[in-house]
Write a protein that holds these residues in place. Sequence first.
Motif, PDB file in Angstrom:
ATOM      1  N   ASN A 151      -2.891   1.541   2.112  1.00 19.09           N
ATOM      2  CA  ASN A 151      -3.678   1.268   0.921  1.00 19.09           C
ATOM      3  C   ASN A 151      -3.644  -0.227   0.628  1.00 19.09           C
ATOM      4  O   ASN A 151      -2.579  -0.841   0.655  1.00 19.09           O
ATOM      5  CB  ASN A 151      -3.109   2.049  -0.262  1.00 19.09           C
ATOM      6  N   PRO A 152      -4.784  -0.865   0.344  1.00 16.44           N
ATOM      7  CA  PRO A 152      -4.803  -2.315   0.107  1.00 16.44           C
ATOM      8  C   PRO A 152      -3.825  -2.791  -0.963  1.00 16.44           C
ATOM      9  O   PRO A 152      -3.233  -3.869  -0.829  1.00 16.44           O
ATOM     10  CB  PRO A 152      -6.259  -2.577  -0.300  1.00 16.44           C
ATOM     11  N   LEU A 153      -3.638  -2.008  -2.032  1.00 17.19           N
ATOM     12  CA  LEU A 153      -2.687  -2.407  -3.071  1.00 17.19           C
ATOM     13  C   LEU A 153      -1.261  -2.480  -2.528  1.00 17.19           C
ATOM     14  O   LEU A 153      -0.473  -3.348  -2.914  1.00 17.19           O
ATOM     15  CB  LEU A 153      -2.743  -1.436  -4.251  1.00 17.19           C
ATOM     16  N   VAL A 154      -0.939  -1.559  -1.626  1.00 10.20           N
ATOM     17  CA  VAL A 154       0.403  -1.528  -1.046  1.00 10.20           C
ATOM     18  C   VAL A 154       0.558  -2.616   0.009  1.00 10.20           C
ATOM     19  O   VAL A 154       1.506  -3.406  -0.018  1.00 10.20           O
ATOM     20  CB  VAL A 154       0.701  -0.141  -0.433  1.00 10.20           C
ATOM     21  N   PHE A 156      -1.205  -5.329   0.636  1.00  9.03           N
ATOM     22  CA  PHE A 156      -1.474  -6.728   0.292  1.00  9.03           C
ATOM     23  C   PHE A 156      -0.829  -7.184  -1.017  1.00  9.03           C
ATOM     24  O   PHE A 156      -0.890  -8.360  -1.341  1.00  9.03           O
ATOM     25  CB  PHE A 156      -2.988  -6.976   0.202  1.00  9.03           C
ATOM     26  N   LEU A 157      -0.204  -6.282  -1.766  1.00 13.17           N
ATOM     27  CA  LEU A 157       0.424  -6.677  -3.027  1.00 13.17           C
ATOM     28  C   LEU A 157       1.876  -6.216  -3.098  1.00 13.17           C
ATOM     29  O   LEU A 157       2.798  -7.037  -3.053  1.00 13.17           O
ATOM     30  CB  LEU A 157      -0.374  -6.110  -4.214  1.00 13.17           C
ATOM     31  N   PHE A 158       2.090  -4.925  -3.197  1.00 13.72           N
ATOM     32  CA  PHE A 158       3.463  -4.432  -3.343  1.00 13.72           C
ATOM     33  C   PHE A 158       4.281  -4.650  -2.074  1.00 13.72           C
ATOM     34  O   PHE A 158       5.468  -4.988  -2.145  1.00 13.72           O
ATOM     35  CB  PHE A 158       3.442  -2.940  -3.721  1.00 13.72           C
ATOM     36  N   CYS A 220       1.534 -12.625  -0.575  1.00 14.51           N
ATOM     37  CA  CYS A 220       0.322 -11.795  -0.495  1.00 14.51           C
ATOM     38  C   CYS A 220      -0.743 -12.460   0.371  1.00 14.51           C
ATOM     39  O   CYS A 220      -1.382 -11.802   1.209  1.00 14.51           O
ATOM     40  CB  CYS A 220      -0.221 -11.533  -1.893  1.00 14.51           C
ATOM     41  N   TRP A 224      -2.051 -11.127   4.057  1.00 12.71           N
ATOM     42  CA  TRP A 224      -3.486 -10.917   4.285  1.00 12.71           C
ATOM     43  C   TRP A 224      -3.954 -11.695   5.505  1.00 12.71           C
ATOM     44  O   TRP A 224      -4.706 -11.170   6.342  1.00 12.71           O
ATOM     45  CB  TRP A 224      -4.282 -11.341   3.050  1.00 12.71           C
ATOM     46  N   ARG A 312     -10.501  -2.147   5.217  1.00 16.81           N
ATOM     47  CA  ARG A 312     -10.604  -0.685   5.159  1.00 16.81           C
ATOM     48  C   ARG A 312     -10.201  -0.036   6.481  1.00 16.81           C
ATOM     49  O   ARG A 312     -10.026   1.181   6.554  1.00 16.81           O
ATOM     50  CB  ARG A 312     -12.043  -0.286   4.819  1.00 16.81           C
TER      51      ARG A 312
END
Length: 339
Positions: A151-154, A156-158, A220, A224, A312
């Motif tokens: 998941n992008p939130l996971v 690239f962030l968390f 982050c 990426w 994606r």
Amino acid sequence: MSMTSDERGLREALARYQRPSHKRSVLEIAITAAPLLALWGAALFAVSHGWWWGVAMTLPAAAFLVRLFMIQHDCGHAAFFRSRTANEWTGRLIGVFTMTPYDYWRRTHAIHHATSGNLDRRGLGALETMTVAEYMAKPALQRLGYRIYRNPLVIFLFGPAYMFVLQHRLPIGLMRQGRAWLSVLGNSLGLALLVCVQLLLAGPRALLLVHLPIVVAAACVGVWLFYVQHQFETAYWARQSAWNAEDAALKGSSHLILPPVLRWMTANIGAHHIHHLGSKIPFYRLPQVLKDHPRLNETSRLTLGEAFTSMRLALWDEARGRLVSFREAHRRIPQPIAA
């Protein structure tokens, strides 16, 4: 597999770019570290005095921290100075600011270079990537875990926040190697000293509102960049029997096309295909390689728009030889025939 004459000739041609310039390397450190420290210090001072506009300085500081990490990256490839000692201690010092244990990271990154694009040697130093067949064969709970991981939130962030703040406090994957433990412990000690200095000068509020945002934002961006360097639709993956290091470099590493300012800030890491083919080339010589070898300019090109679209993609489709999304993978599942 052995190199073709063209591939061997290209490697030999790139060898002449590998000798670093000490003056240029020192200059690159100066024009990166000085703005970073100035922004970092100003943000700490402002926030410690209750001037909340100081928080706005954390984002440009994070951009310079990304560039500083790229210098650490070149040190890890013995590409920044001719002296091994200079590379190692520069990398270790920078690692305190990037929260990256230099010797441990260098080892895992070397594994990444040696195995990139090899489906039979996936492991340390790379993002986890499943094939469509592997994913479909997993139990539902493991498929869910992989979807959460991708998941992008996971991712690239968390994920970056966890990796740089917590995971780098242990030599994951090299737990039995004393040198790896020495690296993470030394890095953690240096980090503790840096934190103590900031606490004494600016207090805990400034540490939470300045230090952590700078490091996490840089992490982050860095993750990426690493993602789009190898996770794009037409990337290269092959089984050991068919895997070729040169194809993995030129086809499996992207040439990310960035505006000049972003190219400078990311230390030309967008020319990642050249870096994988000649990892000892200092980042400031990569533009000259592109200029002297025009065909490399057209290899594995990836625009910013395509890079964001690639976020994606999650599974390697061996049948089609490309990365696909979860939706595309499920579309290929044969549907049962109605009775």
